[in-house]
Design a protein around this motif. Structure first.
Motif, PDB file in Angstrom:
ATOM      1  N   UNK A 112     -40.114  31.159 -65.367  1.00 34.24           N
ATOM      2  CA  UNK A 112     -38.843  31.531 -66.016  1.00 34.24           C
ATOM      3  C   UNK A 112     -38.975  32.873 -66.741  1.00 34.24           C
ATOM      4  N   UNK A 113     -37.841  33.452 -67.019  1.00 37.66           N
ATOM      5  CA  UNK A 113     -37.718  34.576 -67.946  1.00 37.66           C
ATOM      6  C   UNK A 113     -36.358  34.435 -68.610  1.00 37.66           C
ATOM      7  N   UNK A 114     -36.201  35.043 -69.774  1.00 39.43           N
ATOM      8  CA  UNK A 114     -34.876  35.038 -70.398  1.00 39.43           C
ATOM      9  C   UNK A 114     -34.730  36.226 -71.324  1.00 39.43           C
ATOM     10  N   UNK A 115     -33.484  36.508 -71.624  1.00 42.24           N
ATOM     11  CA  UNK A 115     -33.158  37.559 -72.574  1.00 42.24           C
ATOM     12  C   UNK A 115     -31.743  37.328 -73.071  1.00 42.24           C
ATOM     13  N   UNK A 116     -31.395  38.042 -74.131  1.00 39.12           N
ATOM     14  CA  UNK A 116     -30.032  38.049 -74.642  1.00 39.12           C
ATOM     15  C   UNK A 116     -29.371  39.313 -74.118  1.00 39.12           C
ATOM     16  N   UNK A 125     -36.179  38.469 -75.877  1.00 38.91           N
ATOM     17  CA  UNK A 125     -36.731  38.226 -74.553  1.00 38.91           C
ATOM     18  C   UNK A 125     -37.744  37.093 -74.630  1.00 38.91           C
ATOM     19  N   UNK A 126     -38.081  36.501 -73.484  1.00 38.70           N
ATOM     20  CA  UNK A 126     -39.053  35.406 -73.488  1.00 38.70           C
ATOM     21  C   UNK A 126     -40.412  35.880 -74.011  1.00 38.70           C
ATOM     22  N   UNK A 127     -40.732  37.144 -73.778  1.00 38.06           N
ATOM     23  CA  UNK A 127     -42.019  37.676 -74.235  1.00 38.06           C
ATOM     24  C   UNK A 127     -42.076  37.695 -75.758  1.00 38.06           C
ATOM     25  N   UNK A 128     -41.059  38.303 -76.373  1.00 36.40           N
ATOM     26  CA  UNK A 128     -41.034  38.395 -77.837  1.00 36.40           C
ATOM     27  C   UNK A 128     -40.801  37.036 -78.477  1.00 36.40           C
TER      28      UNK A 128
END
Length: 469
Positions: free
Chosen positions: A240-244, A449-452
């Motif tokens: 998965x990945x995500x962001x606003x 973001x999924x990273x942060x």
């Protein structure tokens, strides 16, 4: 009905009074004309009005006229479809929206009227994977390319009580994840509000926190609900990945931010959406589209009205101004008790600017704290203007009374954001490269973001563990 009929026959057809039909004719709700001093009504207009204002719920039905396999586009199934704003974008990107699932009766009428061949189901909690496949006319062996859905956001909204999955609407969120995993599509997309990034799975009252109480568990931490969801996705083997994402960065004349979680069955981490615009033209992209770009040549306006006590102040304001631009002697009078409340209060007595994107459309444009007044005219934005800002086609028919039509459009995902999602998934399906723009500012907020987000959630977990030790 292809001919004109009398007021009496029209009243009988709609089961209303003849006076009500005359009112609808004068208001332009019906296609009508005067003949010998009396109104006559165009039959097709009457049928359309009846379909859009019916009080009955559109019936569940399977997909109709499904194309042959050799000509089928990538298949997408939609849940919590609303008025199909997101679906229109996915469809424009090149997908076949084979099924829509929506419980709201007015949205169901809208879907049934505009996309009669799309399978229509109601409450997601009533169906299993086989039911979904049967309705969409998919065999057990057929692969599903994409499942999209924006579960009810109120349970996670920063404006609500933040009940998370303890709210019934949170439960259907989990049902959506479970059902999507069972259907095993190549990609799953989850859309939600920014509040999902910080909502706990379980909320502990503040009077039960502190040195005299146990430390917060992972589920009780900020972001506990999203952490729970991500663990479900990982357990199912999806990456998965995500962001606003701010919709203005994708060509929508509106600042509207939504979380998109993109999940891949092959376990990979999908790239972020590719923006098409930037606020000031950064990264050699076109600037954000202003409100002016979408509100011309609208023939008819259905709209709510401001009370006279508010109109008094709107007459003193120009495009782009709000209560702060009133003469000093009128500010306290205009705001009342709200004058002394905290916050910026920028939504009070707000005239929109022609030269900027619209602020986020709400479900009611005439509420005192979130006014959406036309830049030049003393009225709220009309439903037709709402549709232009959210990028619905002009011929998209919305069912129900005026306030329900506002609600349907106000709750929708802008079409351009849906196109961006659809194009990303299509490229991934085809194995094509996706353009990345390093250091792009996807939203107004940090750590989205999924990273942060994972880094921040890890810090909260570590802090809780150290305190426990």
């Amino acid at each position: 009905m292809s001919t004109y009929i009398s007021i009496k026959d029209a009243a009988s057809f709609l089961s209303v009074s003849e006076q009500r039909v005359r009112t609808l004719c004068r208001a332009g709700e019906l296609d009508a004309q005067k003949s010998g001093g009396s109104w006559i009504v165009q039959g097709e207009s009457l049928e359309k009005y009846a379909a859009m204002t019916a009080s009955t719920i559109a019936e569940d039905h399977p997909a109709y006229n499904v194309p042959k396999m050799s000509t089928t586009k990538p298949i997408a199934l939609s849940f919590f479809s609303g008025a199909m704003g997101l679906d229109l974008g996915i469809e424009k990107a090149g997908f076949d929206i084979r099924l829509a699932c929506e419980v709201d009766k007015y949205c169901r009428q809208t879907i049934a009227y505009n996309r009669p061949n799309t399978a229509l189901l109601s409450d997601i909690s009533q169906y299993n994977a086989l039911d979904i496949r049967t309705a969409a006319k998919l065999t057990k062996q057929q692969d599903i390319d994409l499942i999209i859905g924006g579960p009810p956001c109120q349970a996670f909204s920063t404006a609500g009580k933040r009940q998370g999955f303890n709210d019934d609407r949170g439960n259907v969120f989990l049902k959506y994840i479970e059902l999507a995993i069972e259907l095993n599509p190549k990609y799953i997309v989850i859309e939600n509000v920014r509040g999902l990034l910080s909502c706990p799975l379980e909320h502990r009252p503040h009077d039960q926190r502190g040195i005299d109480f146990p430390d917060l568990s992972d589920d009780e931490l900020k972001g506990g609900a999203l952490n729970f969801i991500l663990n479900m996705i990982i357990k199912a083997g999806y990456g998965y990945s995500f962001n606003l994402y701010n919709s203005a960065n994708f060509g929508t004349p509106q600042i509207r931010e939504r979380v998109f979680i993109v999940c891949a069955r092959d376990g990979s981490t999908p790239p972020f959406l590719t923006p098409t615009h930037s606020e000031g033209g950064e990264h050699n992209l076109p600037r954000w589209k202003p409100l002016r770009s979408c509100l011309s040549n609208i023939e008819k306006h259905d709209h709510l009205h401001f009370p006279e006590k508010r109109l008094k102040y709107y007459r003193m304001l120009s495009a782009g101004q709000n209560w702060r631009s009133l003469p000093e002697s009128f500010k306290k009078e205009a705001m009342g008790k709200s004058y002394y409340s905290g916050g910026g209060k920028t939504g009070f007595l707000r005239r929109l600017s022609w030269n900027k994107p619209s602020p986020t459309l709400v479900t009611h444009p005439a509420m005192p704290a979130t006014d959406l007044c036309h830049p030049d005219v003393e009225r709220p934005l009309s439903v037709q203007e709402y549709m232009r800002i959210q990028e619905f086609p002009d011929d998209w028919c919305l069912a129900g009374p005026l306030i329900q039509r506002y609600k349907q459009v106000g709750n929708a995902v802008p079409k351009s954001l849906g196109v961006a999602v659809g194009k990303l998934i299509l490229k991934l399906l085809r194995g094509e490269s996706v353009r990345a723009i390093p250091n792009f500012k996807y939203s107004r907020y940090k750590n989205t973001s999924h990273i942060d987000w994972l880094s921040e959630f890890g810090k909260r977990k570590s802090a809780a563990q150290k305190k426990c030790a």
